[in-house]
Design an enzyme around this catalytic site. Sequence first.
Site, PDB file in Angstrom:
ATOM      1  CE  LYS A 205      47.209  60.813  53.829  1.00 52.15           C
ATOM      2  NZ  LYS A 205      46.088  61.798  53.809  1.00 52.15           N
TER       3      LYS A 205
ATOM      4  CG  ASP B 201      45.026  71.777  53.292  1.00 56.26           C
ATOM      5  OD1 ASP B 201      45.193  72.864  52.696  1.00 56.26           O
ATOM      6  OD2 ASP B 201      45.866  70.859  53.246  1.00 56.26           O
TER       7      ASP B 201
END
Length: 301
Positions: free
Chosen positions: A14, A105
Amino acid sequence: YLFLVDRDEHVAVKVVRNIECFRNVAKSEISVLEEINSLDDDNRFACVRMLDWFEHEGHICIVFELLGVSTFEFLPFSVEQIRQMAFQIFRAVCFLHRNKLTHTDLKPENILFVSSAYDYETVKRWRRLTLRSLDVKVVDFGTATFDHEHHESLISTRHYRAPEVILDLGWNQSCDVWSLGCVLMEFYLGCTLFPTHSSKEHLAMMEKVLGPIPPHLLRQTRKQHYVLHERLDWDEQSSTDDYVRTHCKPLKKASEDERQLFDLLGCMLEYDACRRITLEEALWHPFFGPMRTKKSKNCFT
Ligand SMILES: *[C@@H]1O[C@H](CO)[C@@H](O)[C@H](O)[C@H]1NC(C)=O
């Protein structure tokens, strides 16, 4: 995401944009992952593993084990598939909760299959994709929050946001339980439970599916512009209400198998966070009975 090959090992990297706020989220994600990965040495809980991290020209790069596609790509799922996936997800998030973390989330995009390998299956002359394994992992710990840390007032992706967050009543681990309730509904329905972009419409949709919001929550909220005479200020005759009514129907129960799933979902989609089921309790719900007899006892510890 980039994919690198190193000594025959595929990993996911990432790469975080070199912008202050993104860098802060990335640093927070790294420290959460270091903590939860070290607390789970033997990889017993389905949280993604961070293998390494480094900085490249101001970009923070986080190296993860390589996983498959997200559950969002394979919606909807059968009740049996939901049982197997939910059991792993609940154990993973329950592990976070026991360690004083809230994910904040949870959504289908943040639950990935460990492998995307699939077969074609022919059912009644239809060719259907079938995943070889329903093993999943929870990802994206960028906004995971420890109990002692500052709690942002606005968290979660809209559709999965708990009522106490919308009403600004303060939140804790129980908001993850609400989000997971919405996720399982989406697994079942194949589309989002609350398809909306406005908070007030969102609350109206909740009322269509789950009944009226308890007045004591509406009395406590600082968002008094949502409230009129201790009820949600919503016009049942409006054209927006037509939209809400067509998209959100009360939970109805069909088969016996679905009955237990819907019973569990009812406990997770409880408006009042004090009365909402915890994941610890949810893992003992009859819906997971078949998982308990299949696996050994120690899968709960
Ligand atoms: C979360 O908040 C609710 C409502 O304020 C409370 O009843 C519950 O015990 C809290 N849970 C945790 C894990 O602190």
